[in-house]
Design a protein around this motif. Structure first.
Motif, mmCIF file in Angstrom:
data_model
loop_
_atom_site.group_PDB
_atom_site.id
_atom_site.type_symbol
_atom_site.label_atom_id
_atom_site.label_comp_id
_atom_site.label_asym_id
_atom_site.label_seq_id
_atom_site.Cartn_x
_atom_site.Cartn_y
_atom_site.Cartn_z
ATOM 1 N N ASN A 118 32.674 34.197 -54.610
ATOM 2 C CA ASN A 118 31.206 33.283 -54.650
ATOM 3 C C ASN A 118 31.747 31.761 -54.838
ATOM 4 O O ASN A 118 30.999 30.915 -54.580
ATOM 5 N N LEU A 119 32.694 31.274 -55.602
ATOM 6 C CA LEU A 119 33.026 30.197 -55.769
ATOM 7 C C LEU A 119 33.601 29.179 -54.511
ATOM 8 O O LEU A 119 33.317 28.119 -54.630
ATOM 9 N N ILE A 120 34.343 30.083 -53.924
ATOM 10 C CA ILE A 120 35.290 29.413 -53.043
ATOM 11 C C ILE A 120 34.490 29.395 -51.646
ATOM 12 O O ILE A 120 34.198 30.375 -51.064
ATOM 13 N N PRO A 121 34.139 28.399 -50.953
ATOM 14 C CA PRO A 121 33.431 28.061 -49.798
ATOM 15 C C PRO A 121 33.917 28.915 -48.818
ATOM 16 O O PRO A 121 35.053 28.815 -48.439
ATOM 17 N N HIS A 122 33.173 29.806 -48.291
ATOM 18 C CA HIS A 122 33.471 30.519 -47.073
ATOM 19 C C HIS A 122 34.676 31.305 -47.185
ATOM 20 O O HIS A 122 35.377 31.980 -46.043
ATOM 21 N N ALA A 123 34.919 32.090 -48.311
ATOM 22 C CA ALA A 123 36.021 32.902 -48.512
ATOM 23 C C ALA A 123 35.671 34.241 -48.351
ATOM 24 O O ALA A 123 34.516 34.691 -48.268
ATOM 25 N N SER A 124 36.480 34.903 -47.619
ATOM 26 C CA SER A 124 36.509 36.348 -47.218
ATOM 27 C C SER A 124 36.833 37.306 -48.551
ATOM 28 O O SER A 124 37.336 36.888 -49.242
ATOM 29 N N PHE A 125 36.143 38.410 -48.443
ATOM 30 C CA PHE A 125 36.300 39.280 -49.743
ATOM 31 C C PHE A 125 36.487 40.732 -49.201
ATOM 32 O O PHE A 125 35.410 41.259 -48.480
ATOM 33 N N ASN A 126 37.417 41.372 -49.808
ATOM 34 C CA ASN A 126 37.597 42.730 -49.100
ATOM 35 C C ASN A 126 38.081 43.593 -50.548
ATOM 36 O O ASN A 126 38.953 43.139 -51.251
ATOM 37 N N VAL A 127 37.680 44.866 -50.456
ATOM 38 C CA VAL A 127 37.820 45.784 -51.679
ATOM 39 C C VAL A 127 39.201 46.710 -50.995
ATOM 40 O O VAL A 127 38.767 47.283 -49.997
ATOM 41 N N ILE A 128 40.233 46.735 -51.763
ATOM 42 C CA ILE A 128 41.257 47.877 -51.305
ATOM 43 C C ILE A 128 41.225 49.255 -51.975
ATOM 44 O O ILE A 128 41.219 49.283 -53.082
ATOM 45 N N PRO A 129 40.687 50.331 -51.029
ATOM 46 C CA PRO A 129 40.582 51.396 -51.690
ATOM 47 C C PRO A 129 41.722 52.205 -52.246
ATOM 48 O O PRO A 129 42.824 51.973 -51.660
ATOM 49 N N ASN A 130 41.762 53.044 -53.361
ATOM 50 C CA ASN A 130 42.872 53.764 -53.729
ATOM 51 C C ASN A 130 44.068 52.921 -54.230
ATOM 52 O O ASN A 130 45.074 53.092 -54.217
ATOM 53 N N ALA A 131 43.632 51.669 -55.022
ATOM 54 C CA ALA A 131 44.618 50.732 -55.505
ATOM 55 C C ALA A 131 44.098 50.217 -56.726
ATOM 56 O O ALA A 131 42.988 49.849 -56.927
ATOM 57 N N GLY A 132 45.066 49.867 -57.500
ATOM 58 C CA GLY A 132 44.713 49.260 -58.869
ATOM 59 C C GLY A 132 45.129 47.916 -59.174
ATOM 60 O O GLY A 132 44.509 47.041 -57.958
ATOM 61 N N HIS A 133 46.111 47.501 -59.805
ATOM 62 C CA HIS A 133 46.222 45.936 -60.044
ATOM 63 C C HIS A 133 47.345 45.506 -59.075
ATOM 64 O O HIS A 133 47.738 44.385 -59.096
ATOM 65 N N LEU A 134 47.987 46.758 -58.332
ATOM 66 C CA LEU A 134 49.233 46.101 -57.562
ATOM 67 C C LEU A 134 48.765 46.585 -56.050
ATOM 68 O O LEU A 134 49.758 47.311 -55.500
ATOM 69 N N PRO A 135 48.169 46.091 -55.483
ATOM 70 C CA PRO A 135 47.781 46.599 -53.958
ATOM 71 C C PRO A 135 48.892 46.323 -52.944
ATOM 72 O O PRO A 135 49.009 47.067 -52.231
ATOM 73 N N PRO A 136 49.889 45.495 -53.142
ATOM 74 C CA PRO A 136 50.929 45.330 -52.324
ATOM 75 C C PRO A 136 51.806 46.555 -52.301
ATOM 76 O O PRO A 136 52.529 46.850 -51.332
ATOM 77 N N LEU A 137 51.740 47.126 -53.525
ATOM 78 C CA LEU A 137 52.864 48.322 -53.613
ATOM 79 C C LEU A 137 52.070 49.780 -53.487
ATOM 80 O O LEU A 137 52.264 50.533 -53.110
ATOM 81 N N GLU A 138 50.688 49.613 -53.988
ATOM 82 C CA GLU A 138 49.756 50.800 -53.845
ATOM 83 C C GLU A 138 49.232 51.066 -52.517
ATOM 84 O O GLU A 138 49.238 52.181 -52.288
ATOM 85 N N ALA A 139 48.842 50.216 -51.769
ATOM 86 C CA ALA A 139 48.322 50.018 -50.240
ATOM 87 C C ALA A 139 48.826 49.185 -49.463
ATOM 88 O O ALA A 139 47.978 48.493 -49.040
ATOM 89 N N PRO A 140 50.122 49.078 -49.196
ATOM 90 C CA PRO A 140 50.590 48.117 -48.475
ATOM 91 C C PRO A 140 50.104 47.968 -47.106
ATOM 92 O O PRO A 140 49.932 46.627 -46.540
ATOM 93 N N ASP A 141 49.820 48.921 -46.280
ATOM 94 C CA ASP A 141 49.429 48.919 -45.038
ATOM 95 C C ASP A 141 47.906 48.091 -45.104
ATOM 96 O O ASP A 141 47.878 47.457 -44.162
ATOM 97 N N LEU A 142 46.913 48.477 -45.800
ATOM 98 C CA LEU A 142 45.744 47.903 -45.953
ATOM 99 C C LEU A 142 45.961 46.388 -46.344
ATOM 100 O O LEU A 142 45.396 45.234 -45.638
ATOM 101 N N VAL A 143 46.784 46.017 -47.210
ATOM 102 C CA VAL A 143 47.030 44.790 -47.730
ATOM 103 C C VAL A 143 47.653 43.645 -46.688
ATOM 104 O O VAL A 143 47.086 42.810 -46.224
ATOM 105 N N ASN A 144 48.474 44.644 -45.785
ATOM 106 C CA ASN A 144 49.215 43.730 -44.527
ATOM 107 C C ASN A 144 48.045 43.590 -43.580
ATOM 108 O O ASN A 144 48.130 42.320 -42.627
ATOM 109 N N MET A 145 47.275 44.350 -43.318
ATOM 110 C CA MET A 145 46.239 44.325 -42.416
ATOM 111 C C MET A 145 45.264 42.978 -42.468
ATOM 112 O O MET A 145 44.984 42.253 -41.727
#
Length: 275
Positions: A232-259
């Protein structure tokens, strides 16, 4: 003039690049053929993390980006860490920061906004530590120095991952080994640095480069609400929630993060080329 240049580039390819339209370059190979140089992609790790945090992303983007991983000097001040990274980083870059790496992104942007082509933030916040969290960090520092870093971090690790992984001892042990590689002194100094960091709301509001925010759905340390605040603070920023991930999405959900990173990295690529 800039509009003309972009229009000329698009028409010369015979396609209007509208996301989801089916026209124009549709994958990294096509983008790679069009662009003469790889975009510098700078990954900034979080607390007690190193290159291993980004292993999946480094492998995925290696053929279409010039990948860098920032070192995290053993300083107890995030501003000094940011300055050390800026001193050696490419002249311009797309930055990806996780947790403490997100705070460092804000410190870097505060000092050199013109060097940011794009920014991706995950598992982070714009808020300073409240007194209770700052005390907890200092307690962890004392405990790490008296009882050892691995035992201290192992006890805290369960709240860093999605609840479904909290009892995955193989995964947690892998994270602890990364802490061993980074070392106790870095852990202690960086905890102190984060405990003393300022609020970054004004910095976030000043960001003008294309930005994406990724939040782990089960992140306890920096909940989804923290990420929505940044978006909400950064103008025009995109925002997505990664399911089945905690504080470490690159390790917990690498395929979604890559996408999501791929969509962010190549979106408006012509605009960057035309600057």
């Amino acid at each position: 003039m800039r509009v003309f240049v972009i229009s000329f580039l698009v028409k010369s390819l015979g396609a209007i690049l509208v996301p989801g339209s089916g026209a124009g370059p549709q994958n990294r190979t096509q983008w790679r053929l069009i662009m003469s140089e790889k975009l510098p992609l700078l990954f900034i790790p979080g607390l007690s993390c190193n290159r291993g945090l980004w292993e999946n992303q480094l492998n995925y983007f290696d053929d279409c980006a010039e990948t860098w991983v920032a070192p995290l000097p053993e300083f107890d001040d995030l501003g000094r860490i940011a300055e050390a990274i800026l001193a050696e980083a490419p002249a311009q870059f797309a930055a990806v920061g996780l947790s403490m790496g997100g705070y460092i992104c804000f410190e870097m942007y505060k000092r050199a906004p013109e060097r940011f082509l794009k920014m991706a933030l995950m598992s982070t916040s714009v808020s300073a530590d409240d007194p209770a969290l700052a005390r907890r960090r200092r307690l962890m520092v004392r405990r790490a120095r008296s009882h050892g870093i691995l035992k201290t971090w192992r006890e805290a690790m369960e709240r860093m991952v999605h609840p479904e992984r909290a009892q995955d001892t193989q995964f947690l042990d892998k994270l602890v080994r990364k802490t061993f590689e980074v070392g106790a002194e870095a852990f202690c100094k960086h905890q102190i640095a984060m405990a003393g960091r300022p609020d970054y709301s004004s910095v976030a509001a000043s960001v003008t480069c294309p930005t994406t925010i990724l939040a782990g759905e089960g992140d306890v340390a920096t909940p989804v609400a923290c990420h929505r605040e940044i978006a909400n603070l950064i103008p025009h920023a995109s925002f997505n929630v990664i399911p089945n991930a905690g504080h470490l999405p690159p390790l917990e959900a690498p395929d979604l993060v890559n996408m999501h990173l791929e969509n962010w990295l190549f979106e408006h690529r012509f605009a960057i080329a035309a600057e």
